[in-house]
Scaffold this active site. Sequence first.
Site, PDB file in Angstrom:
ATOM      1  N   ARG A 161       0.822  -1.207   0.000  1.00 19.50           N
ATOM      2  CA  ARG A 161       0.000   0.000   0.000  1.00 19.50           C
ATOM      3  C   ARG A 161       0.865   1.269   0.000  1.00 19.50           C
ATOM      4  NH1 ARG A 161      -5.272  -2.106   1.415  1.00 19.50           N
ATOM      5  NH2 ARG A 161      -6.117  -0.071   1.033  1.00 19.50           N
ATOM      6  N   ARG A 172      -6.030  12.977  -4.808  1.00 23.70           N
ATOM      7  CA  ARG A 172      -7.269  12.373  -4.329  1.00 23.70           C
ATOM      8  C   ARG A 172      -8.338  13.437  -4.024  1.00 23.70           C
ATOM      9  NH1 ARG A 172     -11.233  10.532  -2.565  1.00 23.70           N
ATOM     10  NH2 ARG A 172     -11.578   8.747  -1.222  1.00 23.70           N
ATOM     11  N   ARG A 209      -2.632   6.948   0.990  1.00 26.65           N
ATOM     12  CA  ARG A 209      -3.050   8.161   1.704  1.00 26.65           C
ATOM     13  C   ARG A 209      -2.048   8.756   2.687  1.00 26.65           C
ATOM     14  NH1 ARG A 209      -8.649   5.791   3.587  1.00 26.65           N
ATOM     15  NH2 ARG A 209      -7.207   4.038   3.700  1.00 26.65           N
ATOM     16  N   TYR A 243     -15.348 -10.530   0.289  1.00 29.53           N
ATOM     17  CA  TYR A 243     -15.935  -9.209   0.003  1.00 29.53           C
ATOM     18  C   TYR A 243     -17.237  -9.349  -0.776  1.00 29.53           C
ATOM     19  CZ  TYR A 243     -11.994  -6.441   1.678  1.00 29.53           C
ATOM     20  OH  TYR A 243     -11.060  -5.837   2.476  1.00 29.53           O
ATOM     21  N   ASP A 295      -6.904  -1.677  -7.353  1.00 32.74           N
ATOM     22  CA  ASP A 295      -7.488  -2.303  -6.166  1.00 32.74           C
ATOM     23  C   ASP A 295      -7.855  -3.748  -6.479  1.00 32.74           C
ATOM     24  OD1 ASP A 295      -8.407  -1.264  -3.355  1.00 32.74           O
ATOM     25  OD2 ASP A 295      -9.855  -2.765  -3.988  1.00 32.74           O
TER      26      ASP A 295
HETATM   27  O1  CP3 Z   1       0.152  -1.335  -2.647  1.00 30.59           O
HETATM   28  C1  CP3 Z   1      -0.173  -0.324  -3.310  1.00 30.59           C
HETATM   29  O2  CP3 Z   1       0.173   0.824  -3.021  1.00 30.59           O
HETATM   30  C2  CP3 Z   1      -0.965  -0.521  -4.578  1.00 30.59           C
HETATM   31  C3  CP3 Z   1      -2.332  -0.143  -4.480  1.00 30.59           C
HETATM   32  C4  CP3 Z   1      -3.313  -0.977  -3.677  1.00 30.59           C
HETATM   33  C5  CP3 Z   1      -4.519  -0.434  -3.211  1.00 30.59           C
HETATM   34  N1  CP3 Z   1      -5.286  -1.450  -2.726  1.00 30.59           N
HETATM   35  C6  CP3 Z   1      -4.881   0.980  -3.279  1.00 30.59           C
HETATM   36  C7  CP3 Z   1      -5.922   1.507  -2.390  1.00 30.59           C
HETATM   37  C8  CP3 Z   1      -3.319  -2.340  -3.376  1.00 30.59           C
HETATM   38  C9  CP3 Z   1      -2.240  -3.399  -3.586  1.00 30.59           C
HETATM   39  C10 CP3 Z   1      -4.591  -2.631  -2.779  1.00 30.59           C
HETATM   40  C11 CP3 Z   1      -4.999  -3.983  -2.394  1.00 30.59           C
HETATM   41  C12 CP3 Z   1      -6.195  -4.162  -1.558  1.00 30.59           C
HETATM   42  N2  CP3 Z   1      -7.396  -3.502  -1.637  1.00 30.59           N
HETATM   43  C13 CP3 Z   1      -6.322  -5.146  -0.566  1.00 30.59           C
HETATM   44  C14 CP3 Z   1      -5.256  -6.162  -0.216  1.00 30.59           C
HETATM   45  C15 CP3 Z   1      -4.165  -5.547   0.581  1.00 30.59           C
HETATM   46  C16 CP3 Z   1      -4.480  -5.408   2.027  1.00 30.59           C
HETATM   47  O3  CP3 Z   1      -4.270  -4.307   2.526  1.00 30.59           O
HETATM   48  O4  CP3 Z   1      -4.846  -6.396   2.652  1.00 30.59           O
HETATM   49  C17 CP3 Z   1      -7.590  -5.033  -0.006  1.00 30.59           C
HETATM   50  C18 CP3 Z   1      -8.161  -5.874   1.133  1.00 30.59           C
HETATM   51  C19 CP3 Z   1      -8.276  -3.997  -0.704  1.00 30.59           C
HETATM   52  C20 CP3 Z   1      -9.687  -3.509  -0.514  1.00 30.59           C
HETATM   53  C21 CP3 Z   1      -9.649  -2.112  -0.084  1.00 30.59           C
HETATM   54  N3  CP3 Z   1      -9.457  -1.048  -0.939  1.00 30.59           N
HETATM   55  C22 CP3 Z   1      -9.709  -1.591   1.237  1.00 30.59           C
HETATM   56  C23 CP3 Z   1      -9.941  -2.422   2.479  1.00 30.59           C
HETATM   57  C24 CP3 Z   1      -9.521  -0.221   1.147  1.00 30.59           C
HETATM   58  C25 CP3 Z   1      -9.387   0.762   2.259  1.00 30.59           C
HETATM   59  C26 CP3 Z   1     -10.609   1.473   2.584  1.00 30.59           C
HETATM   60  C27 CP3 Z   1     -10.312   2.578   3.560  1.00 30.59           C
HETATM   61  O5  CP3 Z   1     -10.904   3.647   3.361  1.00 30.59           O
HETATM   62  O6  CP3 Z   1      -9.464   2.397   4.438  1.00 30.59           O
HETATM   63  C28 CP3 Z   1      -9.368   0.114  -0.210  1.00 30.59           C
HETATM   64  C29 CP3 Z   1      -9.189   1.472  -0.774  1.00 30.59           C
HETATM   65  C30 CP3 Z   1      -7.827   1.767  -1.266  1.00 30.59           C
HETATM   66  N4  CP3 Z   1      -7.101   0.904  -2.044  1.00 30.59           N
HETATM   67  C31 CP3 Z   1      -7.121   2.969  -1.089  1.00 30.59           C
HETATM   68  C32 CP3 Z   1      -5.924   2.830  -1.799  1.00 30.59           C
HETATM   69  C33 CP3 Z   1      -4.849   3.842  -1.969  1.00 30.59           C
HETATM   70  C34 CP3 Z   1      -7.606   4.194  -0.338  1.00 30.59           C
HETATM   71  C35 CP3 Z   1      -8.567   4.907  -1.201  1.00 30.59           C
HETATM   72  C36 CP3 Z   1      -8.752   6.358  -0.816  1.00 30.59           C
HETATM   73  O7  CP3 Z   1      -7.926   7.183  -1.231  1.00 30.59           O
HETATM   74  O8  CP3 Z   1      -9.726   6.654  -0.136  1.00 30.59           O
END
Ligand code: CP3
Length: 350
Positions: free
Chosen positions: A24, A37, A28, A150, A73
């Site tokens: 990740r 964003r 953010r 999910y 994502d």
């Molecule tokens: O690693 C990286 O930087 C690449 C980008 C990446 C994102 N999501 C960007 C993202 C990767 C590899 C993921 C994978 C992902 N997404 C997973 C597996 C990794 C893990 O952490 O276990 C999962 C479970 C998700 C599903 C998901 N998407 C969640 C739980 C969330 C967070 C929601 C929150 O508000 O906390 C996201 C959103 C997300 N994915 C963001 C980013 C940068 C935040 C979006 C925003 O800007 O609001």
Amino acid sequence: MKNDLLLRVCRRQPVERTPVWIMRQAGRYLPEYRQVRDKSDFLTMCRTPEIATEITLQPIDIIGVDAAIIFSDILVIPEAMGLPLRFSEGTGPILDKPLRNEKDFDELLPVNVEEDLGFVLEALRMTRRELQDRVPLIGFAGAPWTLAAYMVEGGGSRNFIEIKKLLYARPDLLKGLLARLADAVADYLCAQIKAGAQVVQIFDSWAGMLTPPQFREFALPYLKQIVKKVTGTGAPVIVFARDAGHSFAELSEIGADVLGVSWTEDLAVARKAVGDKVVLQGNLDPCALFAPVDRLKNEVEEVLAKAGQEPAHIFNLGHGILPPTPVAHTQAMVDFVRELSPAFHQKKEE
Ligand code: CP3
């Protein structure tokens, strides 16, 4: 390739220091991310290759990590299968049409990677061009179990009661979904590699919700099926089955090049379980980045020491970086890996 440390470690070739990247890392905690964003919503950013490319490159320039991971994502696959996706501030991802009965499962659409997920492939091509081989580019997808969780829960969950109900009452229906997801994920990862991803990671973020026998029945076979198909391309595969340390030995047999280790597990114990079959990745506690910097340095050194002297370790956190993480400490962590890890590699050569 100017910095091919990650690729060399994946292939078990000698390296002068341990490569480091951060799950990740494009996100953010970076003010530069938040700036983009503020003007756009998350899914629009994912679907716009120019923006995805810009965000993917940010941590390379700002943090100095040894790999880029494409900004996207894991939930783009459920969306491509016909489940509308949205992100709500604070609660995370929401799938408004969760799978609850047999009809819902029957109505899922087949995934056509080029058509449905072409925006990710275009982002990968664009990012490779922009990177100019400075560091390798990682592609990724969610594992079938985590995606299914999910899709059935309709979002994140504390106890995963809905998917567990399905697992106990209709294992046949769940397995049908897992098999379809495994096919789609394998196709998707192969297409990402064709578009320029040099390594791929499979995120099984909710593997820890399963009992060990359930993990072996509902997660492991599908991971294996994907790995088998994807390693056929020649690109290294990383499997991160979070909190599934009980099955490290079994995981080391599925053909993955690298296994991710979460921070709740011990790298030295993991190494014992897998022998020398795989490279290990991890596993600094994401909250160690909130520690005073001298304490952080000790924690980085401890991870390197636990990883041992064999150069078969990729430094990473034990899960994703948290949004309030101080950028300066993240940079310090990367600097500590650069400073401290060469000693571990020299010892091996002596
Ligand atoms: O690693 C990286 O930087 C690449 C980008 C990446 C994102 N999501 C960007 C993202 C990767 C590899 C993921 C994978 C992902 N997404 C997973 C597996 C990794 C893990 O952490 O276990 C999962 C479970 C998700 C599903 C998901 N998407 C969640 C739980 C969330 C967070 C929601 C929150 O508000 O906390 C996201 C959103 C997300 N994915 C963001 C980013 C940068 C935040 C979006 C925003 O800007 O609001």
